[in-house]
Design an enzyme around this catalytic site. Sequence first.
Site, PDB file in Angstrom:
ATOM      1  N   PHE A 113     -14.559  11.790   7.023  1.00  9.14           N
ATOM      2  CA  PHE A 113     -13.246  12.399   6.541  1.00  9.14           C
ATOM      3  C   PHE A 113     -14.139  12.585   5.554  1.00  9.14           C
ATOM      4  CE2 PHE A 113      -8.200  11.485   6.060  1.00  9.14           C
ATOM      5  CZ  PHE A 113      -8.172  11.763   6.892  1.00  9.14           C
ATOM      6  N   GLN A 228      -2.600  14.474  -7.144  1.00  9.87           N
ATOM      7  CA  GLN A 228      -3.389  14.992  -6.676  1.00  9.87           C
ATOM      8  C   GLN A 228      -2.988  16.431  -5.827  1.00  9.87           C
ATOM      9  OE1 GLN A 228      -4.996  12.878  -2.442  1.00  9.87           O
ATOM     10  NE2 GLN A 228      -6.318  13.049  -3.779  1.00  9.87           N
ATOM     11  N   HIS A 230      -3.527  18.097  -2.564  1.00  9.02           N
ATOM     12  CA  HIS A 230      -4.382  18.372  -0.588  1.00  9.02           C
ATOM     13  C   HIS A 230      -4.530  20.172  -0.546  1.00  9.02           C
ATOM     14  CE1 HIS A 230      -5.299  17.359   3.067  1.00  9.02           C
ATOM     15  NE2 HIS A 230      -5.046  16.698   3.169  1.00  9.02           N
ATOM     16  N   LEU A 240       1.831  18.623   5.465  1.00  9.03           N
ATOM     17  CA  LEU A 240      -0.110  19.004   5.579  1.00  9.03           C
ATOM     18  C   LEU A 240       0.007  19.170   6.836  1.00  9.03           C
ATOM     19  CD1 LEU A 240      -1.945  17.001   3.540  1.00  9.03           C
ATOM     20  CD2 LEU A 240      -1.301  14.760   5.333  1.00  9.03           C
ATOM     21  N   GLU A 243      -6.523  15.672   6.797  1.00  5.77           N
ATOM     22  CA  GLU A 243      -8.194  16.454   6.500  1.00  5.77           C
ATOM     23  C   GLU A 243      -8.541  15.837   7.437  1.00  5.77           C
ATOM     24  OE1 GLU A 243      -9.352  15.081   2.659  1.00  5.77           O
ATOM     25  OE2 GLU A 243     -10.622  13.943   3.285  1.00  5.77           O
ATOM     26  N   ARG A 274     -11.089  16.496  -2.352  1.00  3.71           N
ATOM     27  CA  ARG A 274     -10.135  17.066  -2.086  1.00  3.71           C
ATOM     28  C   ARG A 274      -9.807  17.763  -3.582  1.00  3.71           C
ATOM     29  NH1 ARG A 274      -5.883  12.668   0.342  1.00  3.71           N
ATOM     30  NH2 ARG A 274      -6.711  13.720   2.924  1.00  3.71           N
ATOM     31  N   HIS A 339       0.312  15.810  -3.586  1.00  4.84           N
ATOM     32  CA  HIS A 339       0.372  15.354  -2.343  1.00  4.84           C
ATOM     33  C   HIS A 339       0.640  13.519  -2.702  1.00  4.84           C
ATOM     34  CE1 HIS A 339      -1.369  14.359   1.677  1.00  4.84           C
ATOM     35  NE2 HIS A 339      -2.168  13.669   0.802  1.00  4.84           N
ATOM     36  N   ARG A 374      -8.524  10.576  -5.360  1.00  2.20           N
ATOM     37  CA  ARG A 374      -8.067   9.340  -4.783  1.00  2.20           C
ATOM     38  C   ARG A 374      -9.228  10.110  -3.178  1.00  2.20           C
ATOM     39  NH1 ARG A 374      -5.109   9.439   0.534  1.00  2.20           N
ATOM     40  NH2 ARG A 374      -3.531  10.746   0.077  1.00  2.20           N
TER      41      ARG A 374
HETATM   42  C1  LIG Z   1       1.465  13.932   4.295  1.00  8.00           C
HETATM   43  C2  LIG Z   1       0.901  12.292   3.923  1.00  8.00           C
HETATM   44  C3  LIG Z   1      -0.904  12.749   4.572  1.00  8.00           C
HETATM   45  C4  LIG Z   1      -1.173  10.833   4.217  1.00  8.00           C
HETATM   46  N1  LIG Z   1      -2.114  11.124   4.556  1.00  8.00           N
HETATM   47  C5  LIG Z   1      -2.661   9.873   4.837  1.00  8.00           C
HETATM   48  C6  LIG Z   1      -3.995   9.386   5.306  1.00  8.00           C
HETATM   49  O1  LIG Z   1      -4.296  10.338   6.384  1.00  8.00           O
HETATM   50  N2  LIG Z   1      -4.635   8.338   5.042  1.00  8.00           N
HETATM   51  C7  LIG Z   1      -4.266   7.485   3.692  1.00  8.00           C
HETATM   52  O2  LIG Z   1      -4.620   6.243   3.429  1.00  8.00           O
HETATM   53  N3  LIG Z   1      -3.337   7.921   3.189  1.00  8.00           N
HETATM   54  C8  LIG Z   1      -2.527   8.629   2.820  1.00  8.00           C
HETATM   55  N4  LIG Z   1      -1.307   9.240   2.789  1.00  8.00           N
HETATM   56  C9  LIG Z   1      -1.131   8.191   1.364  1.00  8.00           C
HETATM   57  C10 LIG Z   1      -0.280   7.060   2.077  1.00  8.00           C
HETATM   58  O3  LIG Z   1       0.835   7.634   3.305  1.00  8.00           O
HETATM   59  C11 LIG Z   1       0.717   7.036   0.873  1.00  8.00           C
HETATM   60  O4  LIG Z   1       0.302   6.509  -0.415  1.00  8.00           O
HETATM   61  C12 LIG Z   1       1.270   5.315   1.557  1.00  8.00           C
HETATM   62  O5  LIG Z   1       1.696   5.128   2.523  1.00  8.00           O
HETATM   63  C13 LIG Z   1       2.432   4.723   0.529  1.00  8.00           C
HETATM   64  O6  LIG Z   1       2.794   4.054   0.676  1.00  8.00           O
HETATM   65  P1  LIG Z   1       3.713   2.890   0.138  1.00  8.00           P
HETATM   66  O7  LIG Z   1       3.919   1.784   0.763  1.00  8.00           O
HETATM   67  O8  LIG Z   1       3.356   3.032  -1.696  1.00  8.00           O
HETATM   68  O9  LIG Z   1       4.725   4.070  -0.199  1.00  8.00           O
HETATM   69  P2  LIG Z   1       5.707   4.638   1.154  1.00  8.00           P
HETATM   70  O10 LIG Z   1       5.650   4.416   2.735  1.00  8.00           O
HETATM   71  O11 LIG Z   1       6.091   5.630   0.360  1.00  8.00           O
HETATM   72  O12 LIG Z   1       7.244   3.277   0.590  1.00  8.00           O
HETATM   73  C14 LIG Z   1       8.111   3.473  -0.195  1.00  8.00           C
HETATM   74  C15 LIG Z   1       9.232   2.415   0.122  1.00  8.00           C
HETATM   75  O13 LIG Z   1      10.149   1.919  -1.489  1.00  8.00           O
HETATM   76  C16 LIG Z   1      11.626   2.038  -0.853  1.00  8.00           C
HETATM   77  N5  LIG Z   1      12.102   2.499  -1.693  1.00  8.00           N
HETATM   78  C17 LIG Z   1      11.901   4.141  -2.870  1.00  8.00           C
HETATM   79  N6  LIG Z   1      12.158   3.384  -3.758  1.00  8.00           N
HETATM   80  C18 LIG Z   1      13.149   2.896  -3.564  1.00  8.00           C
HETATM   81  C19 LIG Z   1      14.784   2.117  -4.211  1.00  8.00           C
HETATM   82  N7  LIG Z   1      15.000   2.760  -5.143  1.00  8.00           N
HETATM   83  N8  LIG Z   1      15.098   0.966  -3.127  1.00  8.00           N
HETATM   84  C20 LIG Z   1      15.017   0.305  -2.605  1.00  8.00           C
HETATM   85  N9  LIG Z   1      13.717   0.615  -1.892  1.00  8.00           N
HETATM   86  C21 LIG Z   1      13.430   1.846  -2.262  1.00  8.00           C
HETATM   87  C22 LIG Z   1      11.375   3.437   0.583  1.00  8.00           C
HETATM   88  O14 LIG Z   1      12.585   3.686   1.460  1.00  8.00           O
HETATM   89  C23 LIG Z   1       9.995   2.798   1.128  1.00  8.00           C
HETATM   90  O15 LIG Z   1      10.523   2.080   2.018  1.00  8.00           O
HETATM   91  C24 LIG Z   1      -0.301  10.604   3.210  1.00  8.00           C
HETATM   92  C25 LIG Z   1       0.669  11.207   2.348  1.00  8.00           C
HETATM   93  C26 LIG Z   1       1.362  12.003   2.982  1.00  8.00           C
HETATM   94  C27 LIG Z   1       2.262  12.400   2.287  1.00  8.00           C
END
Ligand SMILES: Cc1cc2nc3c(=O)[nH]c(=O)nc-3n(C[C@H](O)[C@H](O)[C@H](O)COP(=O)(O)OP(=O)(O)OC[C@H]3O[C@@H](n4cnc5c(N)ncnc54)[C@H](O)[C@@H]3O)c2cc1C
Lengths: 569, 384
Positions: A113, A228, A230, A240, A243, A274, A339, A374
């Site tokens: 990566f 960030q 991407h 997306l 990577e 990135r 991103h 990141r």
């Molecule tokens: C397209 C893409 C590809 C990626 N690829 C990678 C990768 O390969 N490797 C890597 O390490 N990272 C990657 N990332 C980054 C990573 O996926 C995210 O940063 C990470 O998954 C975020 O997880 P989280 O648990 O913080 O939030 P999320 O998974 O976004 O969860 C947020 C949660 O909060 C809830 N929520 C939000 N607001 C409220 C509210 N007001 N009331 C109640 N519930 C609420 C939502 O329903 C959801 O359940 C990628 C991101 C994207 C966009």
Amino acid sequence: MPQHDVLVIGAGLAGMRAALAAAEGGANVGVMSKIHPVRSHSNAAQGGINAALNPEDSWESHAFDTVKGSDYLGDQDAIEIMCREAPEEILHLEHLGVTFHRNDEGKLGTRAFGGASAARTYYVADITGQAILHVLYEQLMKHEEVYRYEEYFVTALVQDETGHVAGAITRNLRDGSMELFNAKKVILCTGGNGQIYNPTTNALVCTGDGIALAYRLGAPLMDMEMVQYHPTTLAGNGLLITEGARGEGAHLYNAEGERFMEKYAPNKMELASRDVVSRAEQTEINEGRGFPDGTVHLDITPVPRKRIHEALREIVMVARDFAGVDILNEPVPIKPGNHYVMGGIKTDTDGLCPVPGLYAAGETACVSVHGGNRLGANSLLDTLIFGRRAGAHAAREAKAIAMPTAAHSQLEDEQRAIDTIVRRERSGRRVSEVKAELGRIMDAKVAVYRDDEGLKEALEGIKRLQEEAKTVAIDDKGTVFNQDVLGALELGFMIDNAEAITVAALERKESRGAQYRTDFPERNDEEWLKHITVTHHGNGNGNASSDDVPELAYSEVTLTQWQPEARTY
Amino acid sequence: MSDFALKVRRYDPESGEPAYWEDMSIELEPERSVLDAILKYKADTDNSLAIRCSCQAAICGSCGVRINGQSRLACNTQLGEASEELRAHDGTIVVEPMGNMPVLKDLIVDMDAVHWKKVQRVVPWLLPEGDPPEREYIVPAESMIDITQSMACIQCGACVSACLSMEADPEFIGPAALAKAYRFVGDPRDSQTEERLRDLAEDPHGIYDCTHCFACIEVCPKDVAPMSQIMRLRRRAIGDYGIKDSNNGYGHEKAFVDLVEKYGTLHEAQLLPKSFGQGSLIRSQIDPDSLKQLAGSFPTVIAGLKSGKVNPIKAIWHKKLADQKQVKRIYNEVESRGERIELNLYIVGEDPSDNEGEGAQEPAGGDRAGADAEAGKSEEGAIQ
Ligand SMILES: Cc1cc2nc3c(=O)[nH]c(=O)nc-3n(C[C@H](O)[C@H](O)[C@H](O)COP(=O)(O)OP(=O)(O)OC[C@H]3O[C@@H](n4cnc5c(N)ncnc54)[C@H](O)[C@@H]3O)c2cc1C
Ligand code: SF4
Ligand code: SF4
Ligand code: FES
């Protein structure tokens, strides 16, 4: 009134991991999410998750890559914790059932990566995030003692009279009913805020709710200027291309057929950090060497077919269905796109925020392990490590305290505020118009290249939208799945996020990581090797107002073993 | 840009009114999605129209609907294609909520009441033996790639919406949940493989309740091929564990295979009695244990005779295929193999004669072909 020792808001990777850890710690746990947990945006992570698990690799090497990737803005104590605990976390996930890719010996196998000095990214084909998310949800289904509130939307946080967080106010989307949840500890895991930009790789739900909820409560936000872009997103819709594609050997070309990364990162080429690759692409495009549609090309054909099928199947589908390109045979036009937000609610390494009783983890939080930029595959790791630590810590602390009192009047206030939104005259702009304008402003002026003038214009625009958001028109007067009123609430959250980002970007008068100021093109460690925090002193609830002035402050970057050096790839 | 006509099924539970159709005309590029059109309508005209959606990239599984009668994701169905389909009403794209699940509002259905309940039914978590090892479980690379196909499920419910068996028997565990079950059965780390299989075979609404209609394979946006996973559960149950279930699903499968071996095509009149014992309708030697179940199927047979769907003469004197030797050859070929070969989208065949090539490297030319090939390659598998 439902009561829990620990209330986790958000059920992506961070939230589910926190909930499971808190339950293991003996707490009575509730976890809520505005969409079904497996719909959370963690799903989208295709590439993988980093850990120095190979005997030849070391956590120090992973930590150094992360520090360097962060452009030395990451806090090294937190980075050390994350990298040291990473291998154990991967093994834990494997034991729970994640179907990680194996090598020929049947052991966990890795892929390369960007920004990493060893191949230390563990993965499940190109559905890593989805696979982990679904396995954690399996565990929630197994642990029935963890209460799940699915399709519940949190509109505000609640404090007791001492200022200790005492719960949250929620709207059940199925019937519109509002409730006051009482909790000893609240963990915000609400994910990122990419929707404030247009286009973005983030899903429609990524509206920065938790960041705004904490901001409104007076919790400091940190590193917000670090957003960030991407390097490989589809031109039209921001989708997306992982990577992992470059990790597997795909190349970038400009319109002149040049593999331009040779100029910018002669050693790491396409696998530089990135921010470096995104800037390189944007420079090519700005200087007229891009394609007429403002893109450069990603060519995946150097990757063997078999490998594409077993490891990059998802992007073959994405390119086919969403860009009409058969990437097995032709390059796909891409450009840098919004991103990820490195910044978020300031926390310590146990996820604890400066507001008592409040925790945050995942993309919503800023520990800060990502600093200015990141590394790919470090975010999933961040969500899991600090989700777990926050859950465990909150469960421990909750034992020591009594249930704080949550005043019912706050529920009534919120209910009234929402009724007013629903009932108001249809005179204002539409939610969609305000949101679209916000996205345009942010993408034009608070993106890869920034300057004083543009940022000031952006801030003016944001202040105007802040006012307009208060009168947006509402079509839906009902209670069942009223997505319209939800959209209006999210719009308020988004604008608060945009404000914090722009204020911080204006403040940082140097170029570091994702923040590139054309008027201050150099990194300036002497003056700016420090975090910027933004704190809002509003009335607690309701949208931030255009005449509120967010307070800026600085905090030290924690350095342990690594002194800042020039950053080349 | 072109104008697309959409007809969307709407329902407001609070109005006291029944569901109704709303016509809309949306101007967008033909490669944009049906979801884009709906979101544009919400943005510009009426934001009270309800649809679950988030990723817009066929990843989150929120936006399952029926478009022109077919269950699929709104976000990966292109407007241009949908309007040109035969199923479309003179170019009008018809959008309705998914089937087999109660509608809550407009395009939103109650997935908890149906889909998630069924997922919960299959004990959807890994049950390893004893304490975990110090490091990872060492398992063959292929086994992980193999179950990745069912891990690829995004729980969108399109297959549940389309499943014909579920329409007839709402208690059928259904395609998505059974695909999820395979994810554990196929996982070498799980210690309850036999118990899981026995449970799913014994459940009258379990693996033998699927009628091989292929609908789930056709509609699945992630190529999970739920029916193939169900067939693999059956092959495991019968081939690996010899589970003879009380629903007699085992006997039915075996009868299917034997009859095709003998006649080349299915001899329908013999299927039922053979499923329950050794005999045919004429030389009846039915296993007494199965008599009760066999008697239970007579109403169906009689209904078939009455409606003219079953022709008694043709059914009883079934003709052999002209080139029956070829069928026999396939059976010999398959049965001479030491190991069962399971095709899967993530392992797309490593035929040595195929290096650069298309052919076997392509995801099996649509899953129907894949599923057929799979079924044919298994020793005891049903040949459809
Ligand atoms: C397209 C893409 C590809 C990626 N690829 C990678 C990768 O390969 N490797 C890597 O390490 N990272 C990657 N990332 C980054 C990573 O996926 C995210 O940063 C990470 O998954 C975020 O997880 P989280 O648990 O913080 O939030 P999320 O998974 O976004 O969860 C947020 C949660 O909060 C809830 N929520 C939000 N607001 C409220 C509210 N007001 N009331 C109640 N519930 C609420 C939502 O329903 C959801 O359940 C990628 C991101 C994207 C966009
Ligand atoms: S093949 Fe079986 S599971 Fe799939 S839709 Fe048809 S009856 Fe349902
Ligand atoms: S098997 Fe396919 S259609 Fe069924 S829920 Fe999973 S992804 Fe959707
Ligand atoms: S919006 Fe996520 S699958 Fe369609």
